[in-house]
Design a protein around this motif. Structure first.
Motif, mmCIF file in Angstrom:
data_model
loop_
_atom_site.group_PDB
_atom_site.id
_atom_site.type_symbol
_atom_site.label_atom_id
_atom_site.label_comp_id
_atom_site.label_asym_id
_atom_site.label_seq_id
_atom_site.Cartn_x
_atom_site.Cartn_y
_atom_site.Cartn_z
ATOM 1 N N GLU A 42 25.679 15.163 -2.562
ATOM 2 C CA GLU A 42 24.565 14.741 -3.225
ATOM 3 C C GLU A 42 23.657 15.121 -3.477
ATOM 4 O OE1 GLU A 42 25.922 13.287 -0.331
ATOM 5 O OE2 GLU A 42 24.266 12.872 1.274
ATOM 6 N N ASP A 43 23.031 16.755 -3.231
ATOM 7 C CA ASP A 43 22.696 17.924 -3.563
ATOM 8 C C ASP A 43 22.495 18.572 -5.299
ATOM 9 O OD1 ASP A 43 21.925 18.586 -0.357
ATOM 10 O OD2 ASP A 43 20.616 17.867 -1.446
ATOM 11 N N THR A 44 23.609 18.034 -5.118
ATOM 12 C CA THR A 44 23.948 18.391 -6.838
ATOM 13 C C THR A 44 23.439 18.265 -7.756
ATOM 14 O OG1 THR A 44 26.901 18.477 -5.790
ATOM 15 C CG2 THR A 44 26.084 18.569 -8.005
ATOM 16 N N ALA A 45 23.267 18.789 -8.571
ATOM 17 C CA ALA A 45 22.009 18.578 -9.502
ATOM 18 C C ALA A 45 21.468 20.144 -10.366
ATOM 19 C CB ALA A 45 20.614 18.240 -8.724
ATOM 20 N N VAL A 46 21.097 19.482 -11.354
ATOM 21 C CA VAL A 46 20.231 21.370 -11.632
ATOM 22 C C VAL A 46 18.384 21.132 -11.027
ATOM 23 C CG1 VAL A 46 19.006 21.760 -13.847
ATOM 24 C CG2 VAL A 46 20.990 21.001 -13.648
ATOM 25 N N TYR A 47 18.395 22.397 -10.691
ATOM 26 C CA TYR A 47 17.358 22.718 -9.811
ATOM 27 C C TYR A 47 16.511 23.057 -10.796
ATOM 28 C CZ TYR A 47 19.048 20.821 -5.729
ATOM 29 O OH TYR A 47 19.563 20.313 -4.631
ATOM 30 N N TYR A 48 14.863 22.577 -10.822
ATOM 31 C CA TYR A 48 13.564 23.539 -12.538
ATOM 32 C C TYR A 48 12.447 23.783 -11.085
ATOM 33 C CZ TYR A 48 16.362 20.580 -15.856
ATOM 34 O OH TYR A 48 17.463 20.174 -16.814
ATOM 35 N N CYS A 49 12.424 24.958 -12.265
ATOM 36 C CA CYS A 49 11.097 24.993 -10.827
ATOM 37 C C CYS A 49 9.934 25.432 -11.848
ATOM 38 C CB CYS A 49 10.754 26.946 -10.536
ATOM 39 S SG CYS A 49 9.651 27.851 -10.627
ATOM 40 N N THR A 50 8.719 25.012 -11.732
ATOM 41 C CA THR A 50 7.535 24.387 -11.754
ATOM 42 C C THR A 50 6.004 24.942 -11.404
ATOM 43 O OG1 THR A 50 6.012 22.640 -12.814
ATOM 44 C CG2 THR A 50 6.847 22.206 -10.479
ATOM 45 N N ALA A 51 5.258 24.948 -12.075
ATOM 46 C CA ALA A 51 3.781 25.965 -11.427
ATOM 47 C C ALA A 51 2.557 25.137 -12.421
ATOM 48 C CB ALA A 51 4.278 26.978 -11.237
ATOM 49 N N ASP A 52 1.838 25.749 -11.560
ATOM 50 C CA ASP A 52 0.565 24.797 -12.594
ATOM 51 C C ASP A 52 -0.314 26.118 -12.566
ATOM 52 O OD1 ASP A 52 -2.043 22.612 -11.297
ATOM 53 O OD2 ASP A 52 -1.026 22.817 -13.306
ATOM 54 N N ILE A 53 -0.849 26.810 -13.712
ATOM 55 C CA ILE A 53 -0.693 27.628 -14.116
ATOM 56 C C ILE A 53 -2.152 28.074 -14.844
ATOM 57 C CG2 ILE A 53 -0.168 30.249 -15.135
ATOM 58 C CD1 ILE A 53 2.784 29.795 -14.726
ATOM 59 N N ASN A 54 -2.965 28.993 -15.095
ATOM 60 C CA ASN A 54 -4.255 28.859 -15.189
ATOM 61 C C ASN A 54 -4.092 29.916 -16.446
ATOM 62 O OD1 ASN A 54 -6.857 29.022 -17.143
ATOM 63 N ND2 ASN A 54 -7.787 28.007 -14.919
ATOM 64 N N THR A 55 -4.061 29.833 -17.380
ATOM 65 C CA THR A 55 -3.769 31.788 -18.317
ATOM 66 C C THR A 55 -5.304 32.536 -17.948
ATOM 67 O OG1 THR A 55 -3.527 30.428 -20.242
ATOM 68 C CG2 THR A 55 -1.590 30.626 -19.439
ATOM 69 N N SER A 56 -6.359 31.902 -18.039
ATOM 70 C CA SER A 56 -7.514 32.601 -18.204
ATOM 71 C C SER A 56 -8.698 31.585 -17.212
ATOM 72 C CB SER A 56 -8.095 31.842 -19.433
ATOM 73 O OG SER A 56 -8.576 30.810 -20.070
ATOM 74 N N TRP A 57 -9.438 32.680 -17.139
ATOM 75 C CA TRP A 57 -10.633 32.216 -15.809
ATOM 76 C C TRP A 57 -11.341 30.773 -15.958
ATOM 77 C CZ3 TRP A 57 -16.041 31.821 -17.551
ATOM 78 C CH2 TRP A 57 -16.681 32.523 -18.252
ATOM 79 N N TYR A 58 -12.128 30.770 -17.841
ATOM 80 C CA TYR A 58 -12.519 29.740 -18.400
ATOM 81 C C TYR A 58 -11.151 28.820 -19.049
ATOM 82 C CZ TYR A 58 -10.842 31.925 -22.539
ATOM 83 O OH TYR A 58 -9.948 32.932 -23.566
ATOM 84 N N GLY A 59 -10.075 28.549 -18.589
ATOM 85 C CA GLY A 59 -8.824 27.711 -19.375
ATOM 86 C C GLY A 59 -8.311 26.804 -18.016
ATOM 87 N N SER A 60 -7.903 25.988 -18.512
ATOM 88 C CA SER A 60 -7.301 24.480 -17.051
ATOM 89 C C SER A 60 -5.692 25.081 -17.303
ATOM 90 C CB SER A 60 -7.210 23.215 -18.255
ATOM 91 O OG SER A 60 -6.311 23.330 -19.582
ATOM 92 N N PHE A 61 -5.379 24.639 -15.974
ATOM 93 C CA PHE A 61 -4.141 24.520 -15.332
ATOM 94 C C PHE A 61 -3.076 23.763 -16.137
ATOM 95 C CE2 PHE A 61 -4.790 26.815 -11.431
ATOM 96 C CZ PHE A 61 -6.537 27.065 -11.467
ATOM 97 N N ASN A 62 -2.723 24.739 -16.772
ATOM 98 C CA ASN A 62 -1.032 23.712 -17.680
ATOM 99 C C ASN A 62 0.484 23.352 -16.937
ATOM 100 O OD1 ASN A 62 -2.483 23.133 -20.128
ATOM 101 N ND2 ASN A 62 -2.712 24.502 -20.053
ATOM 102 N N ASP A 63 1.469 22.920 -16.675
ATOM 103 C CA ASP A 63 2.045 22.643 -16.114
ATOM 104 C C ASP A 63 3.837 23.424 -16.752
ATOM 105 O OD1 ASP A 63 2.456 19.181 -14.975
ATOM 106 O OD2 ASP A 63 1.443 21.039 -13.860
ATOM 107 N N TYR A 64 3.905 23.982 -16.270
ATOM 108 C CA TYR A 64 5.092 24.948 -17.020
ATOM 109 C C TYR A 64 6.639 25.067 -15.970
ATOM 110 C CZ TYR A 64 1.395 27.791 -19.078
ATOM 111 O OH TYR A 64 0.762 28.239 -20.177
ATOM 112 N N TRP A 65 7.219 24.625 -16.807
ATOM 113 C CA TRP A 65 8.923 24.612 -16.655
ATOM 114 C C TRP A 65 9.888 25.809 -16.597
ATOM 115 C CZ3 TRP A 65 10.186 19.878 -13.508
ATOM 116 C CH2 TRP A 65 8.843 19.320 -14.104
#
Length: 121
Positions: A88-111
């Motif tokens: 039942e662990d069979t699946a496609v596994y996706y990595c995700t990260a909440d990333i800020n690309t600059s000191w003045y920017g906001s965090f966005n989710d990447y997959w």
């Protein structure tokens, strides 16, 4: 651009182990939460585990005690050690990260694009 690339998927027998890794690259200023989701055929994508920048972890009940998430801040990687795997662990596994690309920017989710894990009985 920011990219997440997973590796480590494959075919494994029930009861076996597998380690997934994900590396983030690109114009990254900081990373908050990193995690793993999975999606089985016909099912919704679900959280497997995540880890914040302080190292606090969170696991789905179905994987507690079997899976361990870890990260390396310097290398911008997150890993998922999966033990005592079940069909039942069979699946496609996706990595995700909440990333800020600059000191003045906001965090966005990447997959990442996902890696298939198949557990045979």
């Amino acid at each position: 651009q920011v990219k997440l690339v997973e590796s480590g998927g494959g075919l494994v027998q029930a009861g076996g182990s597998r380690r997934l890794s994900c590396v983030a690259s690109g114009p990254i200023f900081s990373i908050n939460v990193m995690g793993w989701y999975r999606q089985a055929p016909g099912e919704q994508r679900e959280l497997v585990a995540d880890i914040n920048s302080a190292g606090a972890t969170n696991y789905a009940d179905s994987v507690k005690g079997r899976f361990t998430i870890s990260r390396d801040h310097e290398r911008k990687t997150v890993s998922l050690q999966m033990n005592r795997l079940k069909p039942e662990d069979t699946a496609v596994y996706y990595c995700t990260a909440d990333i800020n690309t600059s000191w003045y920017g906001s965090f966005n989710d990447y997959w990442g694009q996902g890696t298939q894990v198949t557990v045979s009985s």
